[in-house]
Design a protein around this motif. Structure first.
Motif, short mmCIF file in Angstrom:
data_model
loop_
_atom_site.label_atom_id
_atom_site.label_comp_id
_atom_site.label_asym_id
_atom_site.label_seq_id
_atom_site.Cartn_x
_atom_site.Cartn_y
_atom_site.Cartn_z
N THR A 245 0.88 -1.17 0.00
CA THR A 245 0.00 0.00 0.00
C THR A 245 0.91 1.21 0.00
O THR A 245 1.85 1.28 0.79
CB THR A 245 -0.89 0.01 1.26
OG1 THR A 245 -1.81 -1.08 1.14
CG2 THR A 245 -1.67 1.31 1.38
N GLN A 246 0.65 2.14 -0.92
CA GLN A 246 1.52 3.30 -1.03
C GLN A 246 0.72 4.59 -1.01
O GLN A 246 -0.48 4.59 -1.29
CB GLN A 246 2.31 3.24 -2.34
CG GLN A 246 3.17 2.02 -2.45
CD GLN A 246 4.37 2.21 -3.35
OE1 GLN A 246 4.71 3.32 -3.73
NE2 GLN A 246 5.04 1.12 -3.66
N GLY A 247 1.37 5.66 -0.67
CA GLY A 247 0.74 6.97 -0.72
C GLY A 247 1.83 8.02 -0.77
O GLY A 247 2.95 7.78 -0.30
N ILE A 248 1.52 9.17 -1.36
CA ILE A 248 2.54 10.23 -1.41
C ILE A 248 1.94 11.51 -0.83
O ILE A 248 0.79 11.85 -1.12
CB ILE A 248 3.08 10.42 -2.85
CG1 ILE A 248 4.32 11.31 -2.83
CG2 ILE A 248 2.05 10.96 -3.80
CD1 ILE A 248 5.30 11.02 -3.91
N MET A 249 2.70 12.13 0.06
CA MET A 249 2.29 13.40 0.63
C MET A 249 3.09 14.49 -0.11
O MET A 249 4.30 14.64 0.10
CB MET A 249 2.61 13.45 2.13
CG MET A 249 1.66 12.61 2.99
SD MET A 249 1.83 10.83 2.73
CE MET A 249 3.35 10.48 3.58
N PRO A 250 2.43 15.24 -1.01
CA PRO A 250 3.19 16.18 -1.85
C PRO A 250 3.74 17.36 -1.06
O PRO A 250 3.10 17.84 -0.11
CB PRO A 250 2.16 16.65 -2.89
CG PRO A 250 0.83 16.21 -2.42
CD PRO A 250 1.00 15.23 -1.28
N TYR A 251 4.94 17.81 -1.46
CA TYR A 251 5.53 18.99 -0.83
C TYR A 251 4.87 20.26 -1.39
O TYR A 251 4.32 20.25 -2.50
CB TYR A 251 7.03 19.07 -1.15
CG TYR A 251 7.85 17.94 -0.59
CD1 TYR A 251 7.72 17.55 0.74
CD2 TYR A 251 8.78 17.27 -1.38
CE1 TYR A 251 8.48 16.51 1.25
CE2 TYR A 251 9.55 16.24 -0.87
CZ TYR A 251 9.39 15.86 0.44
OH TYR A 251 10.14 14.84 0.94
N ALA A 252 4.91 21.35 -0.61
CA ALA A 252 4.44 22.65 -1.09
C ALA A 252 5.51 23.67 -0.71
O ALA A 252 6.24 23.48 0.27
CB ALA A 252 3.11 23.00 -0.42
N PRO A 253 5.62 24.79 -1.47
CA PRO A 253 6.68 25.78 -1.14
C PRO A 253 6.32 26.59 0.10
O PRO A 253 5.15 26.93 0.31
CB PRO A 253 6.73 26.66 -2.39
CG PRO A 253 5.42 26.48 -3.07
CD PRO A 253 4.88 25.15 -2.68
N CYS A 254 7.33 26.89 0.90
CA CYS A 254 7.14 27.77 2.07
C CYS A 254 6.77 29.16 1.55
O CYS A 254 7.39 29.65 0.60
CB CYS A 254 8.45 27.82 2.86
SG CYS A 254 8.53 29.16 4.05
N SER A 255 5.77 29.79 2.18
CA SER A 255 5.33 31.10 1.69
C SER A 255 6.35 32.18 2.04
O SER A 255 6.27 33.30 1.54
CB SER A 255 3.96 31.46 2.25
OG SER A 255 4.01 31.48 3.66
N ASP A 281 -3.51 29.46 9.61
CA ASP A 281 -3.35 29.39 8.16
C ASP A 281 -2.03 30.03 7.73
O ASP A 281 -1.32 29.53 6.85
CB ASP A 281 -4.51 30.10 7.45
CG ASP A 281 -5.73 29.19 7.37
OD1 ASP A 281 -5.56 27.97 7.59
OD2 ASP A 281 -6.83 29.70 7.10
N ARG A 282 -1.67 31.14 8.36
CA ARG A 282 -0.42 31.83 8.00
C ARG A 282 0.78 30.98 8.41
O ARG A 282 1.69 30.75 7.63
CB ARG A 282 -0.37 33.19 8.70
CG ARG A 282 0.78 34.09 8.26
CD ARG A 282 0.74 35.41 8.99
NE ARG A 282 1.06 35.27 10.41
CZ ARG A 282 2.31 35.19 10.87
NH1 ARG A 282 3.33 35.24 10.05
NH2 ARG A 282 2.53 35.06 12.16
N LEU A 283 0.74 30.48 9.65
CA LEU A 283 1.89 29.73 10.17
C LEU A 283 2.09 28.41 9.44
O LEU A 283 3.21 27.98 9.21
CB LEU A 283 1.70 29.47 11.66
CG LEU A 283 1.81 30.69 12.57
CD1 LEU A 283 1.49 30.33 14.00
CD2 LEU A 283 3.21 31.30 12.48
N LYS A 284 0.99 27.77 9.06
CA LYS A 284 1.15 26.43 8.49
C LYS A 284 1.76 26.46 7.09
O LYS A 284 2.21 25.44 6.59
CB LYS A 284 -0.19 25.68 8.47
CG LYS A 284 -1.12 26.07 7.37
CD LYS A 284 -2.41 25.27 7.43
CE LYS A 284 -3.25 25.57 6.19
NZ LYS A 284 -4.58 25.11 6.22
#
Ligand code: SF4
Ligand code: SF4
Length: 301
Positions: A245-255, A281-284
């Motif tokens: 079983t696989q899954g990928i948690m995609p990265y996002a750029p730091c704001s 929301d801002r911190l995350k």
């Protein structure tokens, strides 16, 4: 998994058990296939023999310990061709919880050509029967010199007959995972691995090493892992490393700085912060470093 119908014109195929250093858990389940009428192997055209020279199908339990290896290989060598080998339980397939032990020389396919795997710790008798049915089909195909019939993907017909609460393979929800890797740390069978890839963090759970202990679910802070009742996992050897079983948690750029980060899963916000807000929301959307800098800067102001 295809079903081998009992063919009255065929002689009973002989099953021979080899204990390759097992804890006896799988052997007890095998014993039920010889003694409990509803699991009886004669229903699928087989019976047990005590002599390797009479055997057609070999059932191996245990991780193949150093101590018994030579005896196992000798007994296996006495079984005439054509023969089909079934690995019963995660120990002969991958080593299971014993895989890194100095006393273990397996998995069994390092030394013997395995044809069918029946994962579980121990596997249920119905799953063992499904594995033996597959072995019967392979044995007949090998004897007749034809290609084995394809594997059918329908669930085992007896699945519905099993009582509720039976533990089966684990399921994974990438949307709830925060990448803390606690599951990898506590996994008894070493079945969970994370890989940092270019686009995200990949989770992989190899069912041929999972012992259904449920520790990963217990320690997962967000409920990303759940236990299913899918216990029928018998499969042919060519599928051994595909049973994942696989899954990928995609990265996002730091704001703040643009560095790639693993975003906070909504499930963690729900569990830890009971929802969200403008500040959260801002911190995350910030990486750890930018968050620290902004907190210090904020305090100075
Ligand atoms: S149930 Fe979870 S912790 Fe236990 S062996 Fe399987 S993957 Fe590892
Ligand atoms: S599945 Fe759960 S324990 Fe494993 S990394 Fe994700 S959040 Fe952590």
């Amino acid at each position: 998994m295809a079903t081998a119908p009992k063919n009255l014109s065929e002689p009973l195929l002989q099953l021979y058990r080899i204990n390759a250093g097992s804890c006896n858990g799988c052997d007890v389940e095998l014993a039920t296939t010889a003694t409990v009428a509803s699991f009886d192997v004669e229903r699928i055209g087989c019976s047990y023999t005590e002599s390797p020279a009479e055997a057609d199908i070999v059932l191996v339990t245990g991780p193949l310990t150093v101590r018994v290896r030579e005896k196992v290989l000798r007994a296996y060598g006495e079984v005439p061709e054509p023969k089909i080998t079934v690995a019963v339980g995660v120990c002969p397939i991958s080593g299971g919880v014993f895989r890194d032990s100095y006393a273990v020389d397996g998995p069994v396919d390092r030394y013997l050509p395995v044809d069918v795997n029946v994962p579980g710790c121990p596997p249920r008798p119905q799953a063992i029967l499904a594995g033996i049915e597959e072995a019967v089909l392979l044995w007949r195909a090998r004897r007749d010199g034809v290609l084995p019939p394809p594997v059918a993907s329908q669930p085992h017909p007896e699945k519905g007959a099993v009582s509720t609460g039976v533990r089966g393979k684990m399921d994974f929800n990438p949307a709830a995972c925060v990448g803390c890797r606690m599951c990898e740390h506590v996994c008894a069978g070493g079945a969970i691995r994370f890989n940092e890839e270019f686009t995200g963090l990949r989770f992989t759970l190899w069912h041929n090493s999972c012992v259904f202990c449920g520790l990963c679910r217990h320690y997962c802070p967000t409920g990303a892992l759940t236990v299913t009742d899918e216990w029928q996992l018998a499969h042919r050897q060519d599928q051994k490393y595909h049973l994942t079983t696989q899954g990928i948690m995609p990265y996002a750029p730091c704001s703040g700085c643009g560095e790639l980060l693993l975003p906070v899963a909504p499930e963690l916000l729900r569990v830890a912060f009971r929802g969200t807000g403008r500040e959260i929301d801002r911190l995350k959307s910030l990486c750890t470093e930018c968050r620290q800098k902004q907190s210090i800067g904020g305090r100075r102001r």
